[in-house]
Design a protein around this motif. Structure first.
Motif, PDB file in Angstrom:
ATOM      1  N   HIS A  49       2.976  -1.831  16.253  1.00 46.80           N
ATOM      2  CA  HIS A  49       3.397  -3.168  15.828  1.00 46.80           C
ATOM      3  C   HIS A  49       3.872  -3.068  14.382  1.00 46.80           C
ATOM      4  N   ALA A  50       5.160  -2.809  14.230  1.00 44.62           N
ATOM      5  CA  ALA A  50       5.679  -2.458  12.908  1.00 44.62           C
ATOM      6  C   ALA A  50       5.462  -3.560  11.872  1.00 44.62           C
ATOM      7  N   SER A  51       5.573  -4.823  12.287  1.00 44.66           N
ATOM      8  CA  SER A  51       5.525  -5.889  11.290  1.00 44.66           C
ATOM      9  C   SER A  51       4.103  -6.392  11.046  1.00 44.66           C
ATOM     10  N   LEU A  52       3.126  -5.744  11.670  1.00 46.61           N
ATOM     11  CA  LEU A  52       1.746  -6.183  11.508  1.00 46.61           C
ATOM     12  C   LEU A  52       1.099  -5.423  10.342  1.00 46.61           C
ATOM     13  N   THR A  53       0.499  -6.173   9.435  1.00 38.63           N
ATOM     14  CA  THR A  53      -0.208  -5.547   8.331  1.00 38.63           C
ATOM     15  C   THR A  53      -1.696  -5.713   8.585  1.00 38.63           C
ATOM     16  N   ALA A  54      -2.405  -4.596   8.705  1.00 35.72           N
ATOM     17  CA  ALA A  54      -3.832  -4.688   8.984  1.00 35.72           C
ATOM     18  C   ALA A  54      -4.623  -3.884   7.955  1.00 35.72           C
ATOM     19  N   VAL A  55      -5.733  -4.452   7.540  1.00 32.48           N
ATOM     20  CA  VAL A  55      -6.671  -3.776   6.651  1.00 32.48           C
ATOM     21  C   VAL A  55      -8.005  -3.753   7.382  1.00 32.48           C
ATOM     22  N   PHE A  56      -8.746  -2.681   7.268  1.00 31.68           N
ATOM     23  CA  PHE A  56      -9.995  -2.529   8.000  1.00 31.68           C
ATOM     24  C   PHE A  56     -11.189  -2.638   7.061  1.00 31.68           C
ATOM     25  N   VAL A 106     -14.048   3.012   9.484  1.00 28.50           N
ATOM     26  CA  VAL A 106     -12.742   3.655   9.599  1.00 28.50           C
ATOM     27  C   VAL A 106     -12.271   3.510  11.046  1.00 28.50           C
ATOM     28  N   PRO A 107     -11.042   2.997  11.276  1.00 24.75           N
ATOM     29  CA  PRO A 107     -10.564   2.855  12.654  1.00 24.75           C
ATOM     30  C   PRO A 107     -10.122   4.205  13.212  1.00 24.75           C
ATOM     31  N   PRO A 108     -10.725   4.656  14.316  1.00 20.56           N
ATOM     32  CA  PRO A 108     -10.315   5.936  14.883  1.00 20.56           C
ATOM     33  C   PRO A 108      -8.834   5.923  15.264  1.00 20.56           C
ATOM     34  N   GLY A 109      -8.140   7.028  14.968  1.00 17.80           N
ATOM     35  CA  GLY A 109      -6.757   7.178  15.408  1.00 17.80           C
ATOM     36  C   GLY A 109      -5.716   6.544  14.507  1.00 17.80           C
ATOM     37  N   LEU A 110      -6.130   6.026  13.365  1.00 17.87           N
ATOM     38  CA  LEU A 110      -5.173   5.394  12.439  1.00 17.87           C
ATOM     39  C   LEU A 110      -5.375   5.973  11.045  1.00 17.87           C
ATOM     40  N   ASP A 111      -4.835   7.188  10.838  1.00 19.62           N
ATOM     41  CA  ASP A 111      -5.101   7.876   9.574  1.00 19.62           C
ATOM     42  C   ASP A 111      -4.506   7.166   8.376  1.00 19.62           C
ATOM     43  N   SER A 112      -3.461   6.367   8.613  1.00 17.81           N
ATOM     44  CA  SER A 112      -2.760   5.750   7.488  1.00 17.81           C
ATOM     45  C   SER A 112      -3.372   4.418   7.070  1.00 17.81           C
ATOM     46  N   VAL A 151      -8.800  -8.678   1.258  1.00 20.71           N
ATOM     47  CA  VAL A 151      -7.713  -9.636   1.024  1.00 20.71           C
ATOM     48  C   VAL A 151      -6.738  -9.080  -0.020  1.00 20.71           C
ATOM     49  N   ASP A 152      -7.268  -8.432  -1.064  1.00 19.81           N
ATOM     50  CA  ASP A 152      -6.386  -7.860  -2.087  1.00 19.81           C
ATOM     51  C   ASP A 152      -5.480  -6.780  -1.502  1.00 19.81           C
ATOM     52  N   LEU A 153      -6.033  -5.876  -0.688  1.00 20.83           N
ATOM     53  CA  LEU A 153      -5.215  -4.827  -0.071  1.00 20.83           C
ATOM     54  C   LEU A 153      -4.152  -5.454   0.829  1.00 20.83           C
ATOM     55  N   LEU A 154      -4.555  -6.495   1.553  1.00 16.59           N
ATOM     56  CA  LEU A 154      -3.647  -7.136   2.513  1.00 16.59           C
ATOM     57  C   LEU A 154      -2.469  -7.798   1.801  1.00 16.59           C
ATOM     58  N   LEU A 155      -2.755  -8.440   0.683  1.00 13.40           N
ATOM     59  CA  LEU A 155      -1.706  -9.206   0.011  1.00 13.40           C
ATOM     60  C   LEU A 155      -0.909  -8.356  -0.979  1.00 13.40           C
ATOM     61  N   ASN A 156      -1.346  -7.114  -1.193  1.00 14.40           N
ATOM     62  CA  ASN A 156      -0.618  -6.212  -2.082  1.00 14.40           C
ATOM     63  C   ASN A 156      -0.308  -4.915  -1.356  1.00 14.40           C
ATOM     64  N   PRO A 157       0.637  -4.944  -0.438  1.00  7.15           N
ATOM     65  CA  PRO A 157       0.913  -3.744   0.357  1.00  7.15           C
ATOM     66  C   PRO A 157       1.370  -2.596  -0.540  1.00  7.15           C
ATOM     67  N   ALA A 158       0.966  -1.388  -0.190  1.00  6.23           N
ATOM     68  CA  ALA A 158       1.360  -0.186  -0.927  1.00  6.23           C
ATOM     69  C   ALA A 158       1.298   0.966   0.060  1.00  6.23           C
ATOM     70  N   PRO A 159       2.096   2.009  -0.174  1.00  9.01           N
ATOM     71  CA  PRO A 159       2.083   3.121   0.774  1.00  9.01           C
ATOM     72  C   PRO A 159       0.792   3.925   0.674  1.00  9.01           C
ATOM     73  N   GLY A 160       0.573   4.733   1.678  1.00  7.59           N
ATOM     74  CA  GLY A 160      -0.552   5.665   1.652  1.00  7.59           C
ATOM     75  C   GLY A 160      -1.835   5.009   2.067  1.00  7.59           C
ATOM     76  N   PRO A 161      -2.733   5.746   2.711  1.00  8.44           N
ATOM     77  CA  PRO A 161      -4.010   5.128   3.061  1.00  8.44           C
ATOM     78  C   PRO A 161      -4.817   4.900   1.791  1.00  8.44           C
ATOM     79  N   ARG A 162      -5.304   3.678   1.645  1.00 10.81           N
ATOM     80  CA  ARG A 162      -6.147   3.362   0.483  1.00 10.81           C
ATOM     81  C   ARG A 162      -7.578   3.168   0.957  1.00 10.81           C
ATOM     82  N   ARG A 163      -8.523   3.712   0.208  1.00 12.72           N
ATOM     83  CA  ARG A 163      -9.944   3.546   0.540  1.00 12.72           C
ATOM     84  C   ARG A 163     -10.644   2.891  -0.639  1.00 12.72           C
ATOM     85  N   VAL A 164     -11.314   1.785  -0.359  1.00  8.48           N
ATOM     86  CA  VAL A 164     -12.099   1.125  -1.405  1.00  8.48           C
ATOM     87  C   VAL A 164     -13.557   1.257  -0.991  1.00  8.48           C
TER      88      VAL A 164
END
Lengths: 342, 342
Positions: A151-158, A162-168, A312-325
């Motif tokens: 789903h290209a236009s979907l922005t998801a933060v977990f 860690v969601p299995p199978g979604l390295d990014s 919410v901050d990660l969701l509203l500030n998209p950036a490349p690369g997997p981010r871990r907080v």
């Protein structure tokens, strides 16, 4: 206007609401003028204004507030929060915190609870997405989530796992290993060597990490891990209570428990109501009333608003690369974790 | 096909996923044939089937499961549940029960929490409606709900409270008057005459009805109501704890409390942790751990699944006329309501 015209109008009024166009026609003015009067814009001459007001009264015209608001409702940013089980206090606290964090950005939140079913998790996400909710915060199940990448236009933060199978994926996690280790070290420091672990779904990363912290602390203290002291896959407090009773009935029972979540701690409380033993225990997750019991329940605690705000901050500030907080956790001693071995 | 064609194909494969049309072109068959193979329809000759499978392997084609599922997600009946405050256990229990009742009809549920703000309640309902959720279960705020009638295609059922301004609404209610009366009569029967009432939003019908039951019981017992014993508008357990302390410090303090909701009962528990007095109390709403305290907390309890199932049934079986469903409540004596006056 003839009497017949007026009768027709009265008849039509009973079947549909008068529009601005009806008002304009009745008053003999342009639609623009009616709109100006209705929306209280300046520069409408007094006689015109009076004619429009008279027409509004005669026809019983009411501005369509509902339509105007509805357009705004559709335009509002709506975040979706997909959780495992809303009846667990962790999730209701998280939901309230996400609601509050989103409100700071004037966004609304809709929640969904998949009740530990990975199929329902997927249906919920797809139903939300199909309805125009394209910003999602998900506490993922242990199932593979690779399909989400389609789903290209979907922005998801977990959150929390860690969601299995979604390295990014961007993920906000608790410091689970540290928390599991701190809880176990606390019990070791109070003289315990037979420390049982009560945990739920071992396929979930946070549960696994808390158990890893438990094992690391035992190893560092030179205490051999005993698989008889480890209970996995118990979700319901009543099942936990049963397992606690079973462990306490062993020939060499535990003198302490580490509960990897709030439901496990509640199960221990329920079990001890019926038992003479007073084992020590530490829970992971704070819960309402944990401090009202006697002794109070010692827990590994964290600020759930930091989990929510991080997501919410990660969701509203998209950036490349997997981010871990990583949100820090702390041990709060209230009594139950400081009881000595028998 | 030239080497150049294959290179181009390989290059394009890296930037976009192969489609069924790519497979058809590569295999030299019709799109219909590829579709039949992919969807495992019968009547495709073996040699054709093999050519299509070879093309699928060569191109790395994967059926767009996501699109197929997404279409199903949009088609699934989704109910909206709009609640006052998700961090209150009543609402998380209700949400789980509605989720479960809806699952019986293969419907999904999305929740929204308006955090005691009537404006946010309206925005949530309008956002859900604008996103195609037209079946709503609402625990209404005390604000006027007449605006809802303007959304003709929206079907809404109300739970726990009567929505002001919507006389035609279907509502599932608890037997609040009976519950308030039963709680108060129970305390009277144990010898109490100074019985305080702790309640939250008096503008809400359920709270009003519970208080009416309290007053009716006092009146029937010939006990004069004392406004000094009535606390209104306290939502947070910590505010309740403060008010309980204040009442106990009065020259003529209450010997018993009736808490009109779970938060008020939790506030009493918190207050009593710091106090020497042992007043009796009865809460309205059961809550987790109410039976683990000592003494256990006596409550007016009900089956939240009946509230949820009642609402889902009304929603899925539209009928004219306002329908009112009353869910019965019962008093569960656990110890706190049976303590004698000092």
């Amino acid at each position: 206007m003839t009497a017949r015209d007026l009768d027709d109008r009265a008849a039509s009024r009973s079947v549909r609401k008068p529009t601005m166009a009806d008002v304009a026609k009745y008053a003999g003015v342009s639609l623009k003028t009616v709109s100006r009067v209705v929306n209280q814009e300046p520069h409408v001459r007094a006689p015109l204004q009076e004619r429009v007001q008279a027409a509004i009264s005669a026809l019983g015209y009411r501005r369509n507030e509902a339509a105007a608001r509805l357009a705004r409702g559709a335009a509002m940013l709506t975040l979706g929060l997909v959780m495992e089980n809303i009846s667990n206090e962790f999730y209701s606290r998280l939901a309230a915190a996400v609601e509050s964090a989103a409100a700071g950005h004037e966004a609304l939140v809709v929640f969904g609870s998949y009740e530990e079913s990975a199929d329902k998790e997927r249906m919920l996400i797809e139903s939300m997405y199909a309805r125009g909710v394209d910003s999602l915060i998900v506490v993922p199940s242990a199932a593979d989530h690779a399909w989400l990448a389609e789903h290209a236009s979907l922005t998801a933060v977990f959150v929390d796992r860690v969601p299995p199978g979604l390295d990014s994926a961007d993920v906000v996690l608790l410091d689970d290993v540290w928390g599991g280790r701190a809880a176990t070290e606390h019990l070791l420091a109070h003289g315990h060597r037979r420390i049982a672990l009560i945990s739920d779904d071992g396929a979930v990363s946070s549960v696994r990490d808390r158990a890893a912290g438990y094992r690391a602390a035992l190893r560092a203290a030179g205490v051999a891990a005993d698989e008889a002291m480890v209970v996995r896959g118990v979700f319901d407090p009543w099942r936990v209570a049963y397992e606690v009773g079973r462990l306490l009935d062993l020939p060499d029972p535990p003198t302490a428990f580490f509960a990897t979540n709030n439901r496990a701690a509640i199960g221990i409380l329920q079990a001890l109501r019926e038992r003479p033993e007073r084992p020590a225990y530490v829970g992971f997750d704070d819960f309402a009333l944990a401090d009202v019991f006697s002794p109070g329940v010692t827990v590994v605690r964290y600020d759930v608003t930091r989990l929510a705000r991080g997501a919410v901050d990660l969701l509203l500030n998209p950036a490349p690369g997997p981010r871990r907080v990583r949100v820090p956790v702390e041990l709060i001693a209230r009594g139950s974790g400081e009881l000595p071995p028998r």
